[in-house]
Design an enzyme around this catalytic site. Sequence first.
Site, PDB file in Angstrom:
ATOM      1  N   ARG A   2      27.017  -7.155  56.423  1.00 14.82           N
ATOM      2  CA  ARG A   2      26.075  -6.675  55.407  1.00 14.82           C
ATOM      3  C   ARG A   2      25.085  -7.766  55.007  1.00 14.82           C
ATOM      4  NH1 ARG A   2      31.069  -5.320  51.523  1.00 14.82           N
ATOM      5  NH2 ARG A   2      31.986  -5.151  53.608  1.00 14.82           N
ATOM      6  N   LYS A  19      39.876 -14.906  59.733  1.00 11.63           N
ATOM      7  CA  LYS A  19      40.729 -13.755  60.063  1.00 11.63           C
ATOM      8  C   LYS A  19      42.043 -14.252  60.648  1.00 11.63           C
ATOM      9  CE  LYS A  19      37.096 -10.441  61.465  1.00 11.63           C
ATOM     10  NZ  LYS A  19      37.351  -9.350  60.535  1.00 11.63           N
TER      11      LYS A  19
HETATM   12  N1  BES Z   1      33.557  -7.013  61.864  1.00 10.66           N
HETATM   13  C1  BES Z   1      34.377  -6.704  60.761  1.00 10.66           C
HETATM   14  C2  BES Z   1      34.766  -5.223  60.686  1.00 10.66           C
HETATM   15  C3  BES Z   1      35.640  -4.710  61.786  1.00 10.66           C
HETATM   16  C4  BES Z   1      37.019  -4.793  61.658  1.00 10.66           C
HETATM   17  C5  BES Z   1      35.117  -4.108  62.890  1.00 10.66           C
HETATM   18  C6  BES Z   1      37.831  -4.286  62.649  1.00 10.66           C
HETATM   19  C7  BES Z   1      35.920  -3.604  63.886  1.00 10.66           C
HETATM   20  C8  BES Z   1      37.284  -3.683  63.767  1.00 10.66           C
HETATM   21  C9  BES Z   1      33.674  -7.057  59.460  1.00 10.66           C
HETATM   22  O1  BES Z   1      32.788  -8.118  59.516  1.00 10.66           O
HETATM   23  C10 BES Z   1      34.741  -7.445  58.483  1.00 10.66           C
HETATM   24  O2  BES Z   1      35.447  -8.369  58.752  1.00 10.66           O
HETATM   25  N2  BES Z   1      34.847  -6.702  57.377  1.00 10.66           N
HETATM   26  C11 BES Z   1      35.844  -6.959  56.403  1.00 10.66           C
HETATM   27  C12 BES Z   1      35.211  -6.739  55.059  1.00 10.66           C
HETATM   28  C13 BES Z   1      36.072  -7.192  53.906  1.00 10.66           C
HETATM   29  C14 BES Z   1      36.213  -8.713  53.927  1.00 10.66           C
HETATM   30  C15 BES Z   1      35.425  -6.748  52.623  1.00 10.66           C
HETATM   31  C16 BES Z   1      36.987  -5.978  56.641  1.00 10.66           C
HETATM   32  O3  BES Z   1      36.737  -4.847  57.028  1.00 10.66           O
HETATM   33  O4  BES Z   1      38.129  -6.395  56.470  1.00 10.66           O
HETATM   34 ZN    ZN Z   2      33.723 -10.020  59.239  1.00  9.77          ZN
END
Ligand code: BES
Ligand code: ZN
Length: 508
Positions: free
Chosen positions: A353, A279
């Site tokens: 997931r 990230k």
């Molecule tokens: N933990 C994150 C989702 C999240 C983002 C929670 C912001 C709270 C605040 C999750 O694991 C994630 O990173 N999801 C990605 C999925 C994508 C790579 C398909 C996302 O939401 O960007």
């Molecule tokens: Zn994530």
Amino acid sequence: MISMHLTKKKLWDSGVEGYIFFLNDGFDLNGDFGPVEKHYPHLQELLKRHKFFGRKSDLFVLSAMDNGKLIQFIFVGVGKQAGPWNDELEILRRAVGRAVQTIKRLEIYDAAFVLPDAECYRVHPAELAKQMTIAACMTGYEFDKFKSDKRDKEWRGKLYLAVHGEGADAIEAAVNEGWLIAQSINGTRHIADLPANIATPKFVAAEAQKIAKEHNLKATIFGRDKAADLGMGGFLAVGSGSSNEPQFVVLEYAYSASAPTIALVGKGVCFDTGGVSLKPANSMTGMKYDCSGASAVINSMSAIATLKPHVNVIALAPLVENMPSGSAYRQDDIVTFMNGKTAEIKNTDAEGRVILADALAYAEKFYEPDVIIDVATLTGACSVALGHFFTALLTQDDDLAKALVEAGKLTGDRLWRLPQDDDFIEAIKSDVADIANTGSPAYGAGTITASFFLKNFVSKARWVHLDIAGTAHEVPGVNYLGKGATGASVRLIIEFVKNHAAKFRKAS
Ligand code: BES
Ligand code: ZN
Ligand code: ZN
């Protein structure tokens, strides 16, 4: 910290330092305002003269010396009381929030109030007392463990609900129940607020163990070896990048063999860097909250164990840290889950997931639950779609959806349903494995496509998925939720388990 009690004394006999009055915007002070009117004979005019009209953001404090003791009268507006009952209840929760913030600011050690007229809330006075207790105790929570300034930490306010006469016993039981539920909520917030250098998978598992011991629940906790024996390839893959060993936690509350079984599955990513699909720094801040789902299901069990609902409840929490390293899982990897299905990893940041898949399969295999509720900070797309006030609810089961939405309205832990339409099945197809861990951009709707990934791991149970990415932390403008973690889904889960779950059975 605040604690909440019931007193069977009359309000003016309670001998406290603070008196709180919840007034609507047509207030008429013809009742018993005892010492307030003694000191301020034209109270109604006085309040209006100082712009207290009982509107939902109005607050006014008057002080007086009474028999050599300083007492404070806190007037809190609750608005017109003319909207839908659940909106009015939410306004009341926030009025309670303002009252508690005020007694804290003024360092008042004890304060008392009477229940507002319950009519517009369409709930029993005991339920109203319970909801007010929860809001008061939630407002009292603060994550101050690492602040050295002792002054703020030492305030221990006591709030008394003054009820006398008929119905006092039922209301007292409701206050105690509200206090219990608030312990689960604030416990959830504490674990989620703890940073990942402290709240590692082992730490969170140890907290779960403590809850189990205190409340006589069966606990099963295991790490890499047993997960490997079980074939939990997804859980292990996500945990492989960290030197903190992943932990799988199961807590069981057993009611009776003939009652329905509810499984609560919570995402427990103690920190989500994104893994090798790293990230950007700004999106990584706050990823200590990525264990909020696990914390919610684990901490809900303490209230559940004490309230003894007429269903069996199992909490399952896969706990991992999603880190990039030489041993981390990668893009293009193919993982095999414990139900035999395979997934292509297109993005290691879609890790929630991947661990939930094994947790759902584990729940199905060993408990054959009637209902599964999974709770996860799963997708950033969820907070884009719904913001911070509504948790996303995804299910194809209309009856479950209806019961949960109702529980959300009563508790203030609000839900908004998104369509879980089969048209989205295609979005997660893979050329090389059964499914892919991200949705194809052609389909959009990241929250919905994520839920279709999970659907592959539920076989027989009736199932709902709750995405709390927007609601688990940093909710703006709701005073009783404060800063940081909110405990999203705990109020909802406890209400559902206690008052709705017994009627849900899976098809045989
Ligand atoms: N933990 C994150 C989702 C999240 C983002 C929670 C912001 C709270 C605040 C999750 O694991 C994630 O990173 N999801 C990605 C999925 C994508 C790579 C398909 C996302 O939401 O960007
Ligand atoms: Zn994530
Ligand atoms: Zn995550």
